[in-house]
Design an enzyme around this catalytic site. Structure first.
Site, short mmCIF file in Angstrom:
data_model
loop_
_atom_site.label_atom_id
_atom_site.label_comp_id
_atom_site.label_asym_id
_atom_site.label_seq_id
_atom_site.Cartn_x
_atom_site.Cartn_y
_atom_site.Cartn_z
N THR A 89 0.84 -1.08 -0.05
CA THR A 89 0.12 0.14 -0.06
C THR A 89 0.91 1.11 0.10
OG1 THR A 89 -1.72 1.22 1.10
CG2 THR A 89 -0.13 -0.29 2.54
N ASN A 133 -0.54 3.91 1.26
CA ASN A 133 -1.20 4.68 2.25
C ASN A 133 -0.37 4.71 3.66
OD1 ASN A 133 -3.04 5.46 4.35
ND2 ASN A 133 -4.67 4.89 3.18
N ASP A 155 -7.77 -5.22 0.99
CA ASP A 155 -8.71 -4.49 0.15
C ASP A 155 -9.71 -4.40 0.94
OD1 ASP A 155 -9.32 -3.59 -2.30
OD2 ASP A 155 -10.83 -4.98 -2.66
N SER A 156 -10.57 -3.35 0.64
CA SER A 156 -11.73 -2.90 1.70
C SER A 156 -12.76 -2.17 1.04
CB SER A 156 -11.42 -2.03 2.96
OG SER A 156 -10.62 -0.86 2.56
N LYS A 159 -11.47 4.15 16.41
CA LYS A 159 -11.87 3.54 15.23
C LYS A 159 -11.17 2.26 14.80
CE LYS A 159 -11.95 4.22 10.09
NZ LYS A 159 -11.88 5.01 8.81
N HIS A 176 -13.36 -2.57 10.60
CA HIS A 176 -13.09 -4.04 9.77
C HIS A 176 -11.59 -4.20 9.51
CE1 HIS A 176 -13.31 0.01 7.61
NE2 HIS A 176 -12.92 -0.46 6.29
P1 IMP Z 1 -9.06 0.34 -0.37
O1 IMP Z 1 -9.10 -1.12 0.52
O2 IMP Z 1 -8.07 1.29 0.33
O3 IMP Z 1 -8.89 0.37 -1.67
O4 IMP Z 1 -10.43 1.01 -0.02
C1 IMP Z 1 -11.37 1.10 -0.94
C2 IMP Z 1 -12.41 2.31 -0.42
O5 IMP Z 1 -13.36 1.66 0.31
C3 IMP Z 1 -11.80 3.46 -0.14
O6 IMP Z 1 -11.66 4.45 -1.21
C4 IMP Z 1 -13.13 4.03 0.49
O7 IMP Z 1 -14.13 4.73 -0.33
C5 IMP Z 1 -13.77 2.84 1.27
N1 IMP Z 1 -13.07 2.52 2.57
C6 IMP Z 1 -12.46 1.36 2.94
N2 IMP Z 1 -12.31 1.45 4.34
C7 IMP Z 1 -12.91 2.80 4.69
C8 IMP Z 1 -13.06 3.28 6.07
O8 IMP Z 1 -12.48 2.65 7.16
N3 IMP Z 1 -13.70 4.44 6.04
C9 IMP Z 1 -14.51 5.00 4.76
N4 IMP Z 1 -14.21 4.44 3.71
C10 IMP Z 1 -13.74 3.21 3.64
#
Ligand code: IMP
Length: 197
Positions: free
Chosen positions: A8, A10, A70-71, A175, A180
């Site tokens: 990641t 991030n 992934d989320s 949080k 999740h």
């Molecule tokens: P990724 O897993 O970082 O690709 O997250 C995919 C997308 O899911 C993010 O851009 C958010 O739009 C949403 N998302 C995932 N986790 C969260 C969270 O904890 N809060 C708010 N949005 C989330």
């Protein structure tokens, strides 16, 4: 000590992972330390698929064990959308504001002011020999058309975890405890501990 590349860019996620794996015999290596890296093509149909795609991709690129997550958000009244499309609900270059606007428009389309929803997270660890560990987390809540709070990111201002409280009103610590990703990270920490023994 096991070196694991974290798939990641991030910094917030890297911090969360370092906290969760404190005490394990691992060193987390940020992807940024490999210089320019291509992005994995996240074209899976599930969070598991995408986490695995990313972990395998960066394991192969770096020749190091890799961890990827992934989320996303699943909204009952929208048949589970936006799911794996959460980051690009309003289009490929959509930002949080555009995605939230789209979410509100979709709720209006189905004539709802609110809906049950859940954040879901899949984590995948792939070792250099292909050995794989998966972990999962979810956080149940309600999305409502009334935003509250300035913390968090993504859909947090619209995601209610209590009657009058959104995810965007929680401290980072609060949080992590209910999120999740926090849940999936704790499960992965347990699995990694056993795997490395
Ligand atoms: P990724 O897993 O970082 O690709 O997250 C995919 C997308 O899911 C993010 O851009 C958010 O739009 C949403 N998302 C995932 N986790 C969260 C969270 O904890 N809060 C708010 N949005 C989330």
């Amino acid at each position: 000590m096991k070196e694991i590349v974290v798939a990641t860019k991030n910094k917030g996620k890297i911090r969360e992972m370092m906290d969760a794996f404190e005490g394990l015999d691992v060193r987390l290596v940020p992807l940024s330390s490999f210089g320019e890296m291509p992005d994995a093509v996240e074209d899976g149909e599930t969070f598991d698929d995408n986490a695995l795609i990313k972990a395998r991709f960066y394991m192969e690129k770096t020749n190091m064990a890799a961890l990827a997550d992934d989320s996303g958000l699943m909204v009952d009244a929208l048949g589970g959308a936006p799911s794996v499309y959460s980051a690009r609900f309003a289009g490929y270059h959509a930002d949080d504001a555009a995605n939230n606007e789209k979410l509100m428009a979709e709720l209006s389309r189905v004539e709802r002011e609110e809906s049950k929803a859940a954040y879901r997270c899949s984590l995948a660890f792939v070792d250099t020999d292909g050995a794989t560990l998966m972990a999962h987390g979810s956080c149940e809540g309600v999305v409502r058309k009334v935003p509250r709070g300035t913390g968090g990111f993504g859909y947090d201002p619209y995601f209610y975890v209590g009657k009058d409280r959104t995810m965007a009103e929680l401290t980072l610590e609060e949080k992590d405890k209910i999120s999740h990703r926090g849940e999936a990270l704790r499960e992965m920490a347990e699995k990694l501990k056993k795997y490395l023994e």
